[in-house]
Design an enzyme around this catalytic site. Structure first.
Site, PDB file in Angstrom:
ATOM      1  N   GLY A 213     -67.106 -39.492  18.426  1.00  0.00           N
ATOM      2  CA  GLY A 213     -65.697 -39.797  18.572  1.00  0.00           C
ATOM      3  C   GLY A 213     -65.202 -39.630  19.996  1.00  0.00           C
ATOM      4  CD  GLU A 236     -64.476 -44.147  15.497  1.00  0.00           C
ATOM      5  OE1 GLU A 236     -64.562 -44.462  14.289  1.00  0.00           O
ATOM      6  OE2 GLU A 236     -63.816 -43.175  15.901  1.00  0.00           O
TER       7      GLU A 236
END
Length: 439
Positions: A213, A236
């Site tokens: 993250g 992501e």
């Protein structure tokens, strides 16, 4: 035939916005600031009202969220970034709780309208295709569903591959603005973050496929991986920390089952070095968030290792990552997408990593979560938990066993109080469990 591009001023382009419209803004570094400013100018002139603005995290100013625009703009974000945190906590802006993987579904399913998509793209190539550059995420879905698409053509937007390409025929209005993209810079990991990085790195096997993250801890982990081999990226987002590992060959994607040899992401958050790295680079695929964050797609790679952070964890393993009590701090994001995906992956590891105490010395491990705190990763989902004091595997452990393990990696100054709370919660037998596990 590819249509001829005609550039118009931003002030003219945003005239398509009407009262009650829903606006999507491309995210992070790609937030189209010239359109945002022009839209806010119209708002100040009271040319419309009740316009809903949607986006993930954005870098740079977010003036539409200011209290002065109450009744004119309503920010309903998919993630609470630092630039809108205070106004969201005060109630002038709001947040839609949603898995990052499903942000695109909000538009494609019709759950959320998208009247105007305001995006920032690279100059068109010889075939009429522009690239979304650093942020595909839910923006591709917004482009597909919008009544009107306004694109800022910016020479600084990198030409990225994957799902990033849009043909100019699918864009309605064009604005030119060559302002450099917003950059994000992360501080050098401190002693605590470095210790966490070492514990996480010890859990990462050669050939692992990584997701990490946002923040200092991911960079601290990456800094400890110089001796690893054949790592892959399916995430992501990524930032500057991956670049030295790519350059040294540590990250090469050779062990991946899908997208072999490719780095897969849906948005980027970093310095100009990162933007330059993905420019015209077929080794990087910027994909729709419905692909990158689909747990079943994630699980197709072996040894997926997902490292995410938290704001607070209780002694049963409930993970709060979106709020400080009742005040929203960030959002669900992609944490549970990757926790679940890594758990399904052959040899995968889902890791929650955080400092054991806040900057003020308050334990982030608590007997119970602060009232109002949101559970992002449930006690059923958590596997590995890491602080600067060590790493513990909670998977398959009873409530009393995991309490003992979690307390063992809490700050020493908090352990006595946490142990007392566990005894009060579970009863005298907890001491037996404690002593049994210490043998």
């Amino acid at each position: 035939m590819t249509k001829q591009i005609k550039f118009i001023p931003a002030a003219e382009a945003v005239k398509v916005i009407k009262t009650g419209d829903h606006i999507h803004l491309s995210s992070v570094a790609s937030a189209p600031q010239c359109l945002i400013n022009a839209m806010c100018d119209r708002g100040r002139n009271k040319e419309f009202e009740h316009v809903h603005v949607h986006h993930l995290h954005t870098e740079g100013p977010a003036p539409y969220a200011a209290p002065e625009f109450e009744g004119i703009f309503q920010l309903d974000s998919f993630f609470v970034g630092g630039n809108v945190r205070k106004v969201t906590q005060s109630g002038y802006a709001d947040y839609i709780p949603v898995f990052l993987s499903e942000t695109q579904k909000l538009y494609r399913s019709g759950t959320l309208p998208c009247d105007v998509a305001m995006i920032q793209v690279s100059p068109p190539d010889a075939h009429g295709y522009v690239s979304l550059g650093t942020s595909v995420d839910a923006t591709l879905a917004a482009v597909e569903c919008a009544r009107t698409v306004i694109a800022v053509i910016n020479k600084h937007v990198p030409r990225s591959f994957g799902d990033a390409f849009i043909h100019v025929d699918d864009i309605d209005l064009f604005v030119q603005d060559d302002k450099p993209l917003e950059e994000a810079h992360f501080s050098t990991p401190n002693e605590t973050e470095t210790a966490i990085g070492k514990h996480c790195a010890a859990l990462i096997e050669d050939g692992a496929c990584l997701q990490m993250g946002i923040g200092a801890i991911p960079n601290a982990v990456l800094a400890q991986l110089t001796g690893h081999k054949d790592l892959g990226i399916h995430t992501e987002m990524f930032a500057d920390g991956v670049l030295p590992l790519v350059e040294s060959g540590v990250i090469n994607g050779e062990a991946k089952n899908i997208d072999k040899g490719k780095m897969v992401s849906t948005f980027l958050m970093g310095s100009q070095r990162v933007y330059d790295f993905i420019d015209d680079n077929p080794a990087v695929l910027m994909m729709d968030v419905g692909y990158t964050n689909d747990p079943y797609i994630i699980s197709k790679n072996d040894r997926v290792t997902a490292i995410n952070s938290a704001l607070q964890v209780d002694i049963t393993g409930q993970v709060c990552a979106d709020s400080l009590g009742t005040k929203f701090y960030s959002g669900v994001g992609g944490q549970i997408d990757f926790v679940y995906g890594a758990s399904l992956s052959k040899g995968g590891k889902a890791i929650i990593a955080m400092p054991s105490v806040t900057n003020k010395g308050i334990s982030k491990i608590a007997p119970v979560l602060t009232p109002g705190a949101g559970v992002v990763t449930t006690r059923n989902h958590i596997h590995w938990f890491v602080t600067e004091h060590g790493a513990v595997d909670l998977y398959g452990k009873t409530l009393q066993e995991r309490a003992r393990l979690i307390i063992s990696v809490a700050d020493p100054s908090a352990q006595e109080e946490l142990d007392r709370a566990a005894f009060e919660r579970f009863g005298q037998h907890h001491h037996y469990v404690k002593n049994y596990m210490s043998k």
